[in-house]
Design an enzyme around this catalytic site. Structure first.
Site, mmCIF file in Angstrom:
data_model
loop_
_atom_site.group_PDB
_atom_site.id
_atom_site.type_symbol
_atom_site.label_atom_id
_atom_site.label_comp_id
_atom_site.label_asym_id
_atom_site.label_seq_id
_atom_site.Cartn_x
_atom_site.Cartn_y
_atom_site.Cartn_z
ATOM 1 N N THR A 257 0.892 -1.138 0.323
ATOM 2 C CA THR A 257 0.220 0.100 0.075
ATOM 3 C C THR A 257 0.936 1.348 0.118
ATOM 4 O OG1 THR A 257 -1.739 -1.067 1.022
ATOM 5 C CG2 THR A 257 -1.800 1.211 1.395
ATOM 6 N N GLY B 73 2.531 -2.876 8.156
ATOM 7 C CA GLY B 73 2.900 -3.446 9.582
ATOM 8 C C GLY B 73 4.196 -3.946 9.853
ATOM 9 N N GLU C 80 -6.423 -5.646 2.985
ATOM 10 C CA GLU C 80 -6.706 -6.735 2.181
ATOM 11 C C GLU C 80 -7.633 -6.621 1.273
ATOM 12 O OE1 GLU C 80 -4.615 -9.502 1.872
ATOM 13 O OE2 GLU C 80 -3.254 -8.524 3.326
#
Length: 681
Positions: free
Chosen positions: A183, A222, A472
């Protein structure tokens, strides 16, 4: 008619309209002595005594939990034995991040639970592990997913043997904590629009990773802010040409990029890492932003399963186009969606268990000079929670089916199966996470003021789950993918093509829709007919087929004046309804199948009751669609409504047994109001 006849009798679909009116009139005209219980209270007493199913909770739990129950219990017992690894209420962000890392390392190195081993070989066991881990701490579940499913999964699924040999052990034992850098600030769902570049330098045999502008900064990554040492970076692969002013863009590929020194943990040259800071939820996950300034990596760091670059700069691939390579790459990464759908059901199990147990325990009001009644005896509370409990059971079986299909896909690598799982995971991930997000708020409301206490978890569950609707794949985008696949199947059907396994019900359903509706069946209102799985599934599939044909006609009409993109946007809400209807059809089909396959008679009877409520509640909620085309006559619509209310009450009678079927220990629910304490009665 006896004025004391129960309201439950009135709701039975066989009672005539005249009898119902006489009964209601007699209730108004016949006074009751102050000491005599009301008919409504009689309903509660009599129905509980006479109509309640006997449920074997052990058999139900065994059927629900399946073959991976042992490893889940081992995980829960390990964390129960380690108070130092349990997440306290109100933990700070920095403390939570470090605690999650300690929890992950302890799981792998002390409890000897190695999730990475099951990513490819036994995905069902992997997802069972993630469900148990998520019940310990949702942030820990997401951190584990980033480490093994995203970072580790990208190495296994997009790389080749050389990458597995080099990185497997380090990922497996968490010596190599990593990130999944897809992303960007300006691009999330539109992965093909990513702007990060990986330019091959034939002189040094390296790729140069660059962030060309602020919009291309990798965002929400993350493990990046604190713990990550590597990142799988998705970037456009750029090759130089003989013309120095031109380059060849080979499309988005994945590259392994070290971001911190393995020993000192210092950020490596050319890497900029920023902390995304405090979030609405999941603050145990250290999300960060990554920027690359001419970062050089070896050519071997290209994850080259679907495309490779030779020493002299030649590009080779077994797939002929950028679009086919892109589709193959995303197909291998679909496990993240499967995991989110599966995990979302886990959230709902905890939340519904807390809400139902509290609603059975809590007493409030009642007839004059009579004991107060459980708040789950109120119809309004039943209508909040019982259809939700039914949906939860439906989702459980649907997501287990999804995991089964995903496991088959990983073993067979069949192209059609990959496409089916891609569409199925998109629909279930979007539908289940959206439903769960709304339901978490409803459960909080159903528990009144006590539901607002942080110790009772609804707030943290709701906040931690909220992002499931976005990462997702944004849910609205995913539902459009489902609709697009349905339209492709529709086109193929009428051009003589074969339907895929996942959508083959459309053949029978579309033929039914295109034929004349039977006016006699439209008026059948007996309970046996309405509770017949064939009627229920036909109704769901009829709705899908009708939406599919009508939206296809609208798209053809509008594309003539608006073009394909404009027509799609003009019909977007219609398309989303189509995708939702189809997903509901798949969910119901899997629920009916699970009821049929249940070996224990008492459990099967309970599941049948819950399945009927799920089906009829959904039909009633969209009764306008069925009424508008005379699929359901007015008398049948009324019978559906009354039977739905009756089933709602019957499910309430076994609600305690149904939530016990999930077999969630107190260390998982961790809510004071779910502990059966008299203090909350």
């Amino acid at each position: 008619m006896n004025p004391n006849q129960t309201v439950e009798d009135e709701s039975h679909p066989y009672i005539t309209s005249a009898s119902r009116r006489i009964q209601l009139l007699s209730l108004h005209l016949t006074p009751l002595p102050p000491s005599q219980p009301s008919p409504q209270l009689n309903m509660l007493i009599c129905a509980k005594a006479a109509n309640k199913l006997e449920v074997d909770k052990v058999s139900l739990s065994t059927y629900m939990r399946g073959k991976n129950r042992d490893i889940q219990e081992k995980i829960i017992e390990f964390f129960e034995s380690r108070p130092d690894l349990q997440t306290p209420v109100g933990v700070s962000m920095n403390e939570h991040r470090e605690l999650c890392m300690r929890q992950l390392v302890a799981l792998v190195r002390e409890a000897k639970i190695k999730p990475f081993r099951y990513i490819v070989d036994d995905p069902a066991k992997y997802f069972a592990i993630t469900e148990a881990i998520g019940s310990i701490d949702v942030s820990l579940g997401i951190k584990l997913g980033v480490q093994f499913s995203l970072w580790g999964g990208s190495v296994l699924n997009l790389g080749t043997e050389k990458h597995r040999d080099k990185y497997f052990d380090g990922i497996d034992n968490v010596d190599y904590p990593g990130c999944f850098a897809m992303t960007e600030l300006h691009h999330g769902s539109n992965v093909q629009g990513l702007q990060t570049r990986a330019t091959f330098d034939p002189v040094t045999d390296e790729f140069i990773i660059d962030t060309p502008n602020d919009g291309a900064i990798k965002w929400w990554i993350g493990n990046a802010a604190v713990h990550g040492k590597f990142a799988t970076v998705f970037a456009k692969l750029i090759l130089p040409t003989h013309d120095s002013k031109k380059v060849s863009d080979m499309g988005v590929h994945a590259f392994i990029v070290p971001i911190r020194d393995l020993n000192t943990l210092q950020t490596l040259p050319g890497i900029e890492i920023h902390d995304c800071g405090h979030k609405v939820g999941l603050n145990g996950v250290d999300n960060g932003a990554l920027r690359f300034r001419s970062v050089r990596i070896p050519r071997d760091n290209l994850l080259n399963r679907f495309g490779d670059v030779s020493r002299d700069g030649k590009y080779t691939s077994s797939l002929p186009t950028i679009n086919k390579r892109f589709a193959a790459m995303l197909g291998e990464l679909v496990g993240g969606r499967v995991g989110l759908a599966y995990a979302s059901v886990g959230f709902l199990k905890i939340s519904v268990t807390i809400a139902v147990r509290y609603s059975l325990l809590r007493q409030q009001f009642g007839p004059p000079e009579q004991p107060e009644v459980s708040i789950l005896d109120y119809q309004s509370q039943q209508h909040k929670l019982m259809p939700m409990l039914a949906s939860l059971y439906a989702f459980h079986f649907a997501t287990h089916y999804l995991v089964q299909k995903y496991s088959e896909m990983k073993k067979m690598h069949d192209e059609q199966l990959v496409a089916d799982v891609h569409a199925l995971s998109a629909g279930l991930k979007a539908y289940v996470t959206s439903y769960t997000a709304k339901s978490l708020s409803t459960c909080r409301e159903a528990c009144g003021g006590h539901g607002y206490a942080a110790v009772n978890r609804f707030g943290s569950l709701r906040n931690d789950h909220d992002i499931f609707q976005t990462f997702e794949g944004d849910n609205t985008v995913l539902m459009q993918q489902v609709a697009a696949d349905l339209l492709k199947q529709y086109k193929d059907k009428f051009q003589g093509g074969s339907l895929s396994v996942t959508w083959n019900y459309l053949r029978e359903s579309m033929n039914t829709y295109l034929s004349q509706l039977n006016p006699i069946i439209a008026r059948w209102e007996s309970a046996d007919h309405l509770r017949d799985p064939k009627f229920q599934l036909d109704a769901f599939r009829y709705r899908t087929s009708r939406l599919l044909q009508s939206v296809a006609a609208r798209l053809r009409k509008h594309s003539k004046t608006l073009g394909s993109f404009g027509a799609w946007n003009r019909c977007l809400n219609h398309l989303l309804l189509l995708a939702e209807a189809h997903t509901e059809s798949v969910i119901l089909a899997k629920f009916i199948e699970a009821v049929h396959n249940c070996p224990d008679a008492s459990s099967r009877a309970a599941l049948k009751l819950v399945c009927d409520l799920y089906a009829l509640d959904h039909i009633w909620n969209d009764i306008g669609t069925y009424r508008n085309v005379d699929y359901v006559a007015p008398n049948k619509a009324k019978a559906i409504h009354k039977l739905t209310e009756y089933l709602c009450f019957q499910v309430r009678n076994i609600a305690g047994e149904l939530v016990d079927g999930f077999d969630l220990p107190a260390s998982v629910t961790r809510a004071s109001i779910a502990m059966q304490s008299e203090a909350y009665a």
